[in-house]
Design an enzyme around this catalytic site. Structure first.
Site, short mmCIF file in Angstrom:
data_model
loop_
_atom_site.label_atom_id
_atom_site.label_comp_id
_atom_site.label_asym_id
_atom_site.label_seq_id
_atom_site.Cartn_x
_atom_site.Cartn_y
_atom_site.Cartn_z
CB THR A 282 -0.91 -0.07 1.29
OG1 THR A 282 -1.66 1.43 1.48
CG2 THR A 282 -0.18 -0.28 2.55
CE1 TYR B 117 -4.03 -1.67 5.38
CE2 TYR B 117 -3.44 0.45 4.49
CZ TYR B 117 -3.77 -0.97 4.42
OH TYR B 117 -3.79 -1.41 2.91
CE LYS C 54 -2.06 -4.40 3.56
NZ LYS C 54 -2.16 -5.37 2.55
CD GLU D 135 -2.72 5.45 4.11
OE1 GLU D 135 -1.98 5.76 5.31
OE2 GLU D 135 -3.34 6.12 3.49
#
Length: 360
Positions: free
Chosen positions: A130, A155, A159, A132
């Site tokens: 991701t 999150y 990840k 992010e």
């Protein structure tokens, strides 16, 4: 040889598009689903009801936190390709359930990789990573495969572990494992608590008379938004290469949440006039003066990711991948789908109806 794909997170947005894509390419597709008292297979019901079901398309009850279950399924299915798309994938919610997010999004990747290492033979593995990971630091944009990571949420941190354990298994065990660092990818199948879908759903509800206004958090947040249906082809291409690697998939452009709101209303012929700044910012219908958008501080995250903008030159060059749907096309697709579902009309039909009303 028959190619066999195993998809975790098959009931999600990406999983449903990927299942369709692989079935069309002749794959046998297996998906992992969790048991729920209420079925959550709406995105793949059309496949379940098709001729593929139980001939080329199979579903298995599983949980990504259950390593014994994953070991058994990898041994039984013997997939040639595994696409790990399962996760607790909502950034805001990860602050509410950080420990579960770490388990379901981070440690579960290790469990699946270990199952493949022990029972998977020469299986190829795709890990859904991701944008992010980057944390949206403005001076790092546009972000590529070599940009330093700086996750700003539970999150993103989970990840980050998934990313590096995927690299570690590739380098330690000579496994064909790839990370796809995907920037925001949306569609009419996007979850309702993601900001893009929240916007199009709210606007459709406003038109249908079921909602007064749209309330959002950080209107200045910039994202690189693409169409999920384009991105799943990139996932597949990564596993068709001679050597494994990690790739960014993005559109190479960025837009604010405010721009997405403007584009969505524009599909209905509504222009937004903005007044105020920060938590006092409000959006009015430029024609009628009606309040349509405001800011609610409750929707701000504890740590904001301000600026995501992807550089996918490596994927374009090495995979031959390129997005097909542009920003305007994506917004139009999502707005059209939600308006039809909620208000029972297309965007064009609404504009005609509005025009007739104004002519009276």
């Amino acid at each position: 040889m028959q190619k066999i794909a195993l998809i975790t997170g098959i009931t999600g947005q990406d999983g449903s598009y990927l299942a369709e894509f692989l079935l069309e390419k002749g794959y046998e597709v297996h998906g992992l689903i969790r048991r729920h008292s209420i079925t959550n297979t709406s995105r793949i019901d059309h496949i379940i009801q098709s001729d593929y079901y139980k001939i080329k398309f199979f579903l298995h009850f599983a949980d990504m936190t259950d390593s014994s279950n994953l070991m058994r399924l990898i041994a039984e299915i013997r997939p040639t390709e595994v696409y790990n798309l399962a996760a607790q994938s909502h950034v805001g919610i990860s602050f509410e359930v950080p420990e579960y997010t770490a388990e379901a999004t981070g440690v579960s990747t290790l469990k699946l990789l270990e199952a493949i290492r022990v029972n998977g033979g020469n299986c190829r593995y795709y890990q859904a990573s991701t944008s992010e990971l980057f944390g949206g630091i403005p001076e790092t944009a546009p972000q590529s495969e070599t940009t330093p990571f700086y996750p700003k949420s539970p999150y993103g941190a989970a990840k980050l572990y998934s990313y590096w354990i995927t690299v570690n298994y590739r380098e330690s065990y000579n496994m064909f494992t790839c990370n796809g660092i995907l920037f925001n990818h949306e569609s009419p199948r996007r979850g309702e608590n993601f900001v893009t879908r929240k916007i199009t759903l709210a606007i459709a509800n406003i038109i249908a008379g079921g909602q007064e206004k749209l309330s959002l958090g950080n209107m200045n947040a910039k994202r690189d938004w693409g169409f999920a249906g384009d991105y799943i082809e990139g996932m597949w291409l990564m596993l068709q290469q001679d050597k494994p690697g990690d790739y960014v998939l993005a559109t190479n452009e960025t837009h604010t949440v405010r721009e997405f709101v403007e584009a969505a209303f524009a599909e209905l012929g509504i222009q937004i006039r903005w007044e105020g700044t920060g938590v006092n910012e409000k959006g009015y219908d430029a024609e009628t003066g009606k309040l349509l958008v405001d800011v609610n501080p409750e929707f701000y995250r504890p740590a904001e990711v301000e600026f995501l903008w992807g550089n996918c030159q490596k994927a374009e060059k090495e995979l031959g991948w390129k997005r097909k749907v542009d920003f305007k096309g994506l917004v139009a697709m999502m707005m059209e789908a939600d308006l039809k579902e909620i208000a029972g009309m297309s965007c064009a039909e609404y504009q005609k109806k509005k025009q007739k009303k104004n002519e009276k």
